[in-house]
Enzyme design. Structure first.
Site, PDB file in Angstrom:
ATOM      1  N   GLY A   1       0.804  -1.078   0.000  1.00 28.79           N
ATOM      2  CA  GLY A   1       0.151  -0.058  -0.026  1.00 28.79           C
ATOM      3  C   GLY A   1       0.698   1.343  -0.045  1.00 28.79           C
ATOM      4  O   GLY A   1       1.508   1.418   0.948  1.00 28.79           O
TER       5      GLY A   1
ATOM      6  N   ILE B   1      -0.251   6.016   5.083  1.00 28.76           N
ATOM      7  CA  ILE B   1       0.560   5.120   5.873  1.00 28.76           C
ATOM      8  C   ILE B   1       1.633   4.662   5.478  1.00 28.76           C
ATOM      9  O   ILE B   1       2.664   4.713   5.954  1.00 28.76           O
ATOM     10  CB  ILE B   1      -0.493   4.174   6.641  1.00 28.76           C
TER      11      ILE B   1
ATOM     12  N   ALA C   1      -0.583  -1.928   4.760  1.00 37.91           N
ATOM     13  CA  ALA C   1      -1.177  -0.667   4.994  1.00 37.91           C
ATOM     14  C   ALA C   1      -2.258  -0.358   3.994  1.00 37.91           C
ATOM     15  O   ALA C   1      -1.843   0.343   3.127  1.00 37.91           O
ATOM     16  CB  ALA C   1      -0.248   0.578   5.117  1.00 37.91           C
TER      17      ALA C   1
ATOM     18  N   ALA D   1      -8.482  12.921  11.582  1.00 45.28           N
ATOM     19  CA  ALA D   1      -8.762  13.104  13.175  1.00 45.28           C
ATOM     20  C   ALA D   1      -9.553  14.409  13.078  1.00 45.28           C
ATOM     21  O   ALA D   1     -10.462  14.702  14.002  1.00 45.28           O
ATOM     22  CB  ALA D   1      -7.418  13.211  13.995  1.00 45.28           C
TER      23      ALA D   1
ATOM     24  N   HIS E   1       7.645  38.367   5.819  1.00 46.15           N
ATOM     25  CA  HIS E   1       8.864  37.885   5.023  1.00 46.15           C
ATOM     26  C   HIS E   1      10.027  37.753   5.969  1.00 46.15           C
ATOM     27  O   HIS E   1      10.138  38.557   6.742  1.00 46.15           O
ATOM     28  CB  HIS E   1       9.076  39.231   4.070  1.00 46.15           C
TER      29      HIS E   1
HETATM   30  P1  FAD Z   1     -10.702   6.440  16.680  1.00 42.80           P
HETATM   31  O1  FAD Z   1      -9.560   7.329  17.005  1.00 42.80           O
HETATM   32  O2  FAD Z   1     -10.238   5.103  16.104  1.00 42.80           O
HETATM   33  O3  FAD Z   1     -11.193   6.107  18.213  1.00 42.80           O
HETATM   34  C1  FAD Z   1     -12.339   5.250  18.401  1.00 42.80           C
HETATM   35  C2  FAD Z   1     -12.279   4.612  19.885  1.00 42.80           C
HETATM   36  O4  FAD Z   1     -13.491   4.147  20.108  1.00 42.80           O
HETATM   37  C3  FAD Z   1     -11.159   3.840  20.123  1.00 42.80           C
HETATM   38  O5  FAD Z   1     -10.477   4.359  21.243  1.00 42.80           O
HETATM   39  C4  FAD Z   1     -11.935   2.316  20.351  1.00 42.80           C
HETATM   40  O6  FAD Z   1     -11.116   1.828  21.537  1.00 42.80           O
HETATM   41  C5  FAD Z   1     -13.096   2.640  20.866  1.00 42.80           C
HETATM   42  N1  FAD Z   1     -14.149   1.974  20.776  1.00 42.80           N
HETATM   43  C6  FAD Z   1     -14.323   1.319  19.422  1.00 42.80           C
HETATM   44  N2  FAD Z   1     -15.559   0.350  19.653  1.00 42.80           N
HETATM   45  C7  FAD Z   1     -16.031   0.668  20.825  1.00 42.80           C
HETATM   46  C8  FAD Z   1     -16.960  -0.066  21.747  1.00 42.80           C
HETATM   47  N3  FAD Z   1     -17.719  -0.791  21.201  1.00 42.80           N
HETATM   48  N4  FAD Z   1     -17.060   0.391  23.219  1.00 42.80           N
HETATM   49  C9  FAD Z   1     -16.297   1.373  23.717  1.00 42.80           C
HETATM   50  N5  FAD Z   1     -15.215   2.000  22.943  1.00 42.80           N
HETATM   51  C10 FAD Z   1     -14.999   1.570  21.593  1.00 42.80           C
HETATM   52  N6  FAD Z   1      -5.417  11.524  10.937  1.00 42.80           N
HETATM   53  C11 FAD Z   1      -5.161  12.794  10.737  1.00 42.80           C
HETATM   54  O7  FAD Z   1      -6.109  13.663  10.575  1.00 42.80           O
HETATM   55  N7  FAD Z   1      -3.762  13.256  10.564  1.00 42.80           N
HETATM   56  C12 FAD Z   1      -2.855  12.331  10.844  1.00 42.80           C
HETATM   57  O8  FAD Z   1      -1.605  12.510  10.870  1.00 42.80           O
HETATM   58  C13 FAD Z   1      -3.096  10.783  11.036  1.00 42.80           C
HETATM   59  N8  FAD Z   1      -2.151  10.133  11.159  1.00 42.80           N
HETATM   60  C14 FAD Z   1      -2.505   8.558  11.585  1.00 42.80           C
HETATM   61  C15 FAD Z   1      -1.451   7.565  11.293  1.00 42.80           C
HETATM   62  C16 FAD Z   1      -1.783   6.217  11.613  1.00 42.80           C
HETATM   63  C17 FAD Z   1      -0.696   5.424  11.746  1.00 42.80           C
HETATM   64  C18 FAD Z   1      -3.301   6.104  11.551  1.00 42.80           C
HETATM   65  C19 FAD Z   1      -3.507   4.561  11.866  1.00 42.80           C
HETATM   66  C20 FAD Z   1      -4.187   6.849  11.585  1.00 42.80           C
HETATM   67  C21 FAD Z   1      -3.701   8.366  11.454  1.00 42.80           C
HETATM   68  N9  FAD Z   1      -4.771   9.310  11.256  1.00 42.80           N
HETATM   69  C22 FAD Z   1      -4.443  10.285  10.844  1.00 42.80           C
HETATM   70  C23 FAD Z   1      -6.224   8.822  11.177  1.00 42.80           C
HETATM   71  C24 FAD Z   1      -6.836   9.299  12.619  1.00 42.80           C
HETATM   72  O9  FAD Z   1      -5.948   8.520  13.614  1.00 42.80           O
HETATM   73  C25 FAD Z   1      -8.120   8.676  12.566  1.00 42.80           C
HETATM   74  O10 FAD Z   1      -8.979   9.586  11.612  1.00 42.80           O
HETATM   75  C26 FAD Z   1      -9.020   9.361  14.037  1.00 42.80           C
HETATM   76  O11 FAD Z   1      -8.177   8.839  15.046  1.00 42.80           O
HETATM   77  C27 FAD Z   1     -10.496   8.960  14.022  1.00 42.80           C
HETATM   78  O12 FAD Z   1     -10.973   9.173  15.077  1.00 42.80           O
HETATM   79  P2  FAD Z   1     -12.110   8.305  15.643  1.00 42.80           P
HETATM   80  O13 FAD Z   1     -12.492   9.253  17.094  1.00 42.80           O
HETATM   81  O14 FAD Z   1     -13.172   8.611  14.694  1.00 42.80           O
HETATM   82  O15 FAD Z   1     -11.811   6.996  15.919  1.00 42.80           O
HETATM   83  P1  NAD Z   2      -4.831   4.528   2.051  1.00 45.85           P
HETATM   84  O1  NAD Z   2      -6.457   4.552   1.686  1.00 45.85           O
HETATM   85  O2  NAD Z   2      -4.473   6.040   2.224  1.00 45.85           O
HETATM   86  O3  NAD Z   2      -3.940   3.767   1.314  1.00 45.85           O
HETATM   87  C1  NAD Z   2      -4.195   2.570   1.024  1.00 45.85           C
HETATM   88  C2  NAD Z   2      -3.153   2.213  -0.158  1.00 45.85           C
HETATM   89  O4  NAD Z   2      -3.306   0.650  -0.170  1.00 45.85           O
HETATM   90  C3  NAD Z   2      -4.322   2.426  -1.349  1.00 45.85           C
HETATM   91  O5  NAD Z   2      -3.076   3.186  -2.341  1.00 45.85           O
HETATM   92  C4  NAD Z   2      -4.530   1.383  -1.960  1.00 45.85           C
HETATM   93  O6  NAD Z   2      -4.957   1.460  -3.455  1.00 45.85           O
HETATM   94  C5  NAD Z   2      -3.725   0.247  -1.719  1.00 45.85           C
HETATM   95  N1  NAD Z   2      -4.030  -1.165  -1.549  1.00 45.85           N
HETATM   96  C6  NAD Z   2      -5.414  -1.562  -1.064  1.00 45.85           C
HETATM   97  N2  NAD Z   2      -5.328  -2.856  -1.290  1.00 45.85           N
HETATM   98  C7  NAD Z   2      -4.099  -3.413  -1.859  1.00 45.85           C
HETATM   99  C8  NAD Z   2      -3.523  -4.568  -1.728  1.00 45.85           C
HETATM  100  N3  NAD Z   2      -4.118  -5.826  -1.700  1.00 45.85           N
HETATM  101  N4  NAD Z   2      -2.214  -4.498  -2.436  1.00 45.85           N
HETATM  102  C9  NAD Z   2      -1.676  -3.498  -2.706  1.00 45.85           C
HETATM  103  N5  NAD Z   2      -1.995  -2.100  -2.646  1.00 45.85           N
HETATM  104  C10 NAD Z   2      -3.252  -2.107  -2.144  1.00 45.85           C
HETATM  105  O7  NAD Z   2      -4.865   3.742   3.626  1.00 45.85           O
HETATM  106  P2  NAD Z   2      -3.805   3.878   4.737  1.00 45.85           P
HETATM  107  O8  NAD Z   2      -2.409   4.357   4.303  1.00 45.85           O
HETATM  108  O9  NAD Z   2      -3.667   2.402   5.306  1.00 45.85           O
HETATM  109  O10 NAD Z   2      -4.230   4.760   5.910  1.00 45.85           O
HETATM  110  C11 NAD Z   2      -5.535   4.565   6.245  1.00 45.85           C
HETATM  111  C12 NAD Z   2      -6.194   5.925   6.834  1.00 45.85           C
HETATM  112  O11 NAD Z   2      -5.760   6.450   7.693  1.00 45.85           O
HETATM  113  C13 NAD Z   2      -6.397   6.823   5.682  1.00 45.85           C
HETATM  114  O12 NAD Z   2      -8.079   6.927   5.157  1.00 45.85           O
HETATM  115  C14 NAD Z   2      -5.994   8.072   6.063  1.00 45.85           C
HETATM  116  O13 NAD Z   2      -6.785   9.186   5.856  1.00 45.85           O
HETATM  117  C15 NAD Z   2      -5.758   8.030   7.547  1.00 45.85           C
HETATM  118  N6  NAD Z   2      -4.499   8.492   7.878  1.00 45.85           N
HETATM  119  C16 NAD Z   2      -3.999   9.712   7.550  1.00 45.85           C
HETATM  120  C17 NAD Z   2      -2.959  10.349   7.518  1.00 45.85           C
HETATM  121  C18 NAD Z   2      -2.835  11.739   7.355  1.00 45.85           C
HETATM  122  O14 NAD Z   2      -3.714  12.350   7.448  1.00 45.85           O
HETATM  123  N7  NAD Z   2      -1.502  12.284   7.246  1.00 45.85           N
HETATM  124  C19 NAD Z   2      -1.811   9.569   8.135  1.00 45.85           C
HETATM  125  C20 NAD Z   2      -2.046   8.200   8.195  1.00 45.85           C
HETATM  126  C21 NAD Z   2      -3.399   7.532   7.984  1.00 45.85           C
END
Ligand code: FAD
Ligand code: NAD
Length: 478
Positions: A184, A188, A272, A323, A447
Site C-alpha cells: 500500500g 500510512i 497498510a 482526526a 517576510h
Molecule cells: P478512533 O480514533 O479510532 O477512536 C475510536 C475509539 O473508540 C477507540 O479508542 C476504540 O477503542 C473505541 N471503541 C471502539 N468500539 C468501541 C465500543 N464498542 N465500546 C467502547 N469503545 C469503543 N489522521 C489525521 O488527521 N492526521 C494524521 O496525521 C493521521 N495519522 C495517522 C497515522 C496512523 C498510523 C493511523 C493509523 C491513523 C492516522 N490518522 C491521521 C487517522 C486518525 O487517527 C483517525 O482518523 C482518527 O483517530 C479517527 O478518530 P475517531 O475518534 O473517529 O476514531
Molecule cells: P490509504 O487508503 O491511504 O492507502 C491504502 C493504499 O493501499 C491505497 O493506495 C490502495 O490502493 C492500496 N491497496 C489496497 N489494497 C491493496 C493490496 N491488496 N495490495 C496493494 N495495495 C493495496 O490507507 P492507509 O494508508 O492504510 O491509511 C488509512 C487511513 O488513515 C487513511 O484513510 C488516512 O486518511 C488515515 N491516515 C491519515 C494520515 C494523515 O492525515 N496524514 C496519516 C495516516 C493515516
C-alpha cells in the site's frame, strides 16, 4: 440519566464529550481500551497508535536523517550520528502518555464521566456496557457513536504483529529492519515508509493501483513519487501481492506486476491497505441502524443516523478518515443537540501527508473541476524562488492556487514543499472566508516565510506574481 453518552474516546468522541460538557450536557464517554492501571485509555487511534506516535517518529527520524545527510550542507560537521532506537521509541511513548493523560485531565476538569467497557447500542436511550464479564445498562437522551476504525487485513498477508504487521506494529519495531516491504502506497505506507527508510531500512512499497496518489494534484503526485524514490523508497505501482509467508528468517513476499511474478525476501512486512469501521458487536438487534455495504454507519451531512437521537461521527461514518474531520463532526453534533446551528463544510477539510517535503491540499483539484465543468485558472510558485526556502535548503516543490475563472474565488490550494501542512491551513482560512485569488494576493504575508509561496501563487493566478522570472509571469507549466 445522561443527556449524552458517547461511544469511543478518539478525537471524535473525546472532543465531543468535552464540548458537550462545556455546553451543560450531562455527559459520559465509554471507552473499551484500558491502560496498565486498568483506567480507560483515552485518545483513540489518533493519540495512541496513529497521528501522534507516527508524527513523533517522523520528526525524530527526520532529525536523524538531517544530521546524517544534510548538516554538512550548512557547514556543520558532526561525527556520524548514532541511532538509539529504544530512546526514540521511549520519547514517542512519553508523548503518547502525556497526551492521553491530558485527555483524562480534561475529562475531570469538564466533569465528563469516563466509563470503561465495551458499549453496545440497545436503542436511542440505552447503551449496554460490558467489562470483564459484567454488563450494565446506561440510560441517556442521546447516543453519539464514535467507535472509529481499525486496519484492514488481507488474507494474502495475515498479520502476526511480529514479522507481518499493521500500522500499530510498525510503530513499535525494536530494531531497524534491514529490509522492509510495505503493501500500500497510501498515506500510512508513505509516512511509515519514510520513517524506516530514514532510519536505515531498505524500503520496498507494493501498490495495487497503477496511479500514485490518485486523490492528489497530478503534478504534485508525479513530483512526490520522484522525490520519495530519490529518498530511497522503492515504490512499485500496479503490483498484486499473491502471498506473504512469515518464518523465523523474516517474510517472503510473492507479488506480480503486469509483466511477471516476483519474490521478495524482507525482515518485516507492513500491511497498510486502508482502514475499516469499528462496528462489530456494536449495534443491538433492535437499535434500528443497518450498516452500509462497507460496514459504515449511514449518516447524513449532519451526522444523524436514521434513528432519532442516535448520531455517528468520525472514522465510523463516510468521508475521509482524518482526526480533524472526526473532531469537527463531534463538535457539530453536540452543538446541534443543544439547538445551535452547526454544520461542516466538507469541501474545506484539509488533507496532509507528512512525508518530507509535506504534501497538502484543500478544495478541488484541476481534474475534479474539469469533470464538474467548472472553468478555472491557476497560479503556481516554486519554493526554489522563495527566499526562506532557499535559506533552509528546502527548495523542492511548489504551491498551486486554483480560482474560478470568472469570479476569481479560490477553489483549491495544493502544496508540496516545506511546511506545506501549515501553508495549506492558510488556504483553508482563506477559502472559509470566500476570498478571491486577488484578495489573497493583496494580503500581507510576513517576510521571509515559506508561506510567501502561497502569496505569490495567488498573485500568479492573475499573472501578477513578483518573483517569477519568466516573461509570461508563469514559471511552472500547469
Ligand atoms: P478512533 O480514533 O479510532 O477512536 C475510536 C475509539 O473508540 C477507540 O479508542 C476504540 O477503542 C473505541 N471503541 C471502539 N468500539 C468501541 C465500543 N464498542 N465500546 C467502547 N469503545 C469503543 N489522521 C489525521 O488527521 N492526521 C494524521 O496525521 C493521521 N495519522 C495517522 C497515522 C496512523 C498510523 C493511523 C493509523 C491513523 C492516522 N490518522 C491521521 C487517522 C486518525 O487517527 C483517525 O482518523 C482518527 O483517530 C479517527 O478518530 P475517531 O475518534 O473517529 O476514531
Ligand atoms: P490509504 O487508503 O491511504 O492507502 C491504502 C493504499 O493501499 C491505497 O493506495 C490502495 O490502493 C492500496 N491497496 C489496497 N489494497 C491493496 C493490496 N491488496 N495490495 C496493494 N495495495 C493495496 O490507507 P492507509 O494508508 O492504510 O491509511 C488509512 C487511513 O488513515 C487513511 O484513510 C488516512 O486518511 C488515515 N491516515 C491519515 C494520515 C494523515 O492525515 N496524514 C496519516 C495516516 C493515516
Amino acid at each position: 440519566m445522561y443527556d449524552v453518552v458517547i461511544v469511543g474516546s478518539g478525537p471524535a468522541g473525546y472532543v465531543a464529550a468535552i464540548r458537550a460538557s462545556q455546553l451543560g450536557l450531562k455527559t459520559a464517554c465509554i471507552e473499551k481500551s484500558f491502560d496498565i492501571n486498568g483506567k480507560p485509555l483515552l485518545g483513540g487511534t489518533c493519540l495512541n497508535v496513529g497521528c501522534i506516535p507516527s508524527k513523533a517518529l517522523l520528526d525524530s527520524s527526520y532529525k536523524y536523517a538531517e544530521a546524517l545527510n544534510h548538516f554538512s550542507d550548512h557547514g556543520i560537521e558532526v561525527n556520524k550520528p548514532k541511532l538509539d532506537l529504544s530512546k526514540m521509541m521511549n520519547r514517542k511513548n512519553n508523548i503518547i502518555t502525556q497526551l492521553t493523560s491530558g485527555v483524562s485531565g480534561l475529562f475531570e476538569a469538564n466533569k465528563v464521566t469516563s466509563i470503561l467497557g465495551e458499549a453496545k447500542i440497545l436503542d436511542s436511550t440505552q447503551v449496554e456496557v460490558s467489562f470483564e464479564g459484567k454488563a450494565e445498562v446506561i440510560n441517556t437522551k442521546h447516543v453519539i457513536i464514535a467507535s472509529g476504525s481499525s486496519p484492514i487485513d488481507i488474507p494474502t498477508a495475515p498479520i502476526d504483529q511480529e514479522n507481518i504487521v499493521d500500522s500499530t506494529g510498525a510503530l513499535v519495531f525494536d530494531s531497524v529492519p534491514k529490509k522492509l516491504a510495505i503493501i500500500g502506497a497510501g498515506v500510512i505506507g508513505l509516512e511509515l515508509g519514510s520513517v524506516w527508510a530514514r532510519l536505515g531500512s531498505k524500503v520496498t512499497i507494493l501498490e495495487a493501483m497503477d496511479e500514485f496518489l490518485p486523490m492528489a494534484d497530478k503534478r504534485i503526485a508525479r513530483d512526490v513519487l520522484r522525490e520519495l524514490k530519490k529518498q530511497g523508497l522503492d515504490i512499485n505501482l500496479g503490483c498484486k501481492v499473491t502471498a506473504a509467508r512469515s518464518s523465523a528468517k523474516g517474510v517472503k513476499v510473492l507479488f506480480e506486476d503486469d509483466k511477471e511474478s516476483h519474490e521478495l525476501e524482507v525482515d518485516k512486512l507492513i500491511v497498510a491497505v486502508g482502514r475499516k469501521p469499528n462496528t462489530a458487536n456494536l449495534l443491538g438487534e433492535n437499535c434500528g441502524i443497518t450498516l452500509d455495504e462497507r460496514g459504515f454507519i449511514p449518516v447524513n451531512n449532519l451526522c444523524e443516523t436514521l434513528v432519532k437521537n442516535i448520531w455517528a461521527v468520525g472514522d465510523v461514518v463516510r468521508g475521509p478518515m482524518l482526526a480533524h474531520k472526526a473532531s469537527e463532526e463531534g463538535i457539530m453534533v453536540v452543538e446541534r443537540i443543544t439547538g445551535k446551528h452547526a454544520e461542516i463544510k466538507y469541501d474545506l477539510v484539509p488533507f496532509v501527508i507528512y512525508t518530507h517535503p509535506e504534501v497538502a491540499w484543500v478544495g478541488k483539484n484541476e481534474e475534479e473541476l474539469s469533470e464538474a465543468g467548472i472553468d478555472f485558472k491557476t497560479g503556481s510558485f516554486p519554493f526554489a524562488a522563495n527566499g526562506r526556502a532557499l535559506a533552509a535548503g528546502e527548495t523542492t516543490g511548489f504551491v498551486k492556487v486554483i480560482a474560478d475563472k470568472e469570479t476569481d474565488t479560490v477553489l483549491g490550494v495544493h502544496a508540496f514543499g516545506p511546511s506545506a501542512a501549515d501553508i495549506i491551513q492558510q488556504g483553508v482560512v482563506a477559502m472559509e472566508s470566500g476570498v478571491s485569488a486577488e484578495g489573497l494576493g493583496l494580503t500581507i504575508f510576513s517576510h521571509p516565510t515559506v508561506s510567501e509561496a502561497l502569496h505569490e501563487a495567488a498573485l500568479a493566478v492573475n499573472r501578477q506574481a513578483i518573483h517569477i522570472r519568466n516573461k509570461k509571469n508563469k514559471i511552472i507549466k500547469n
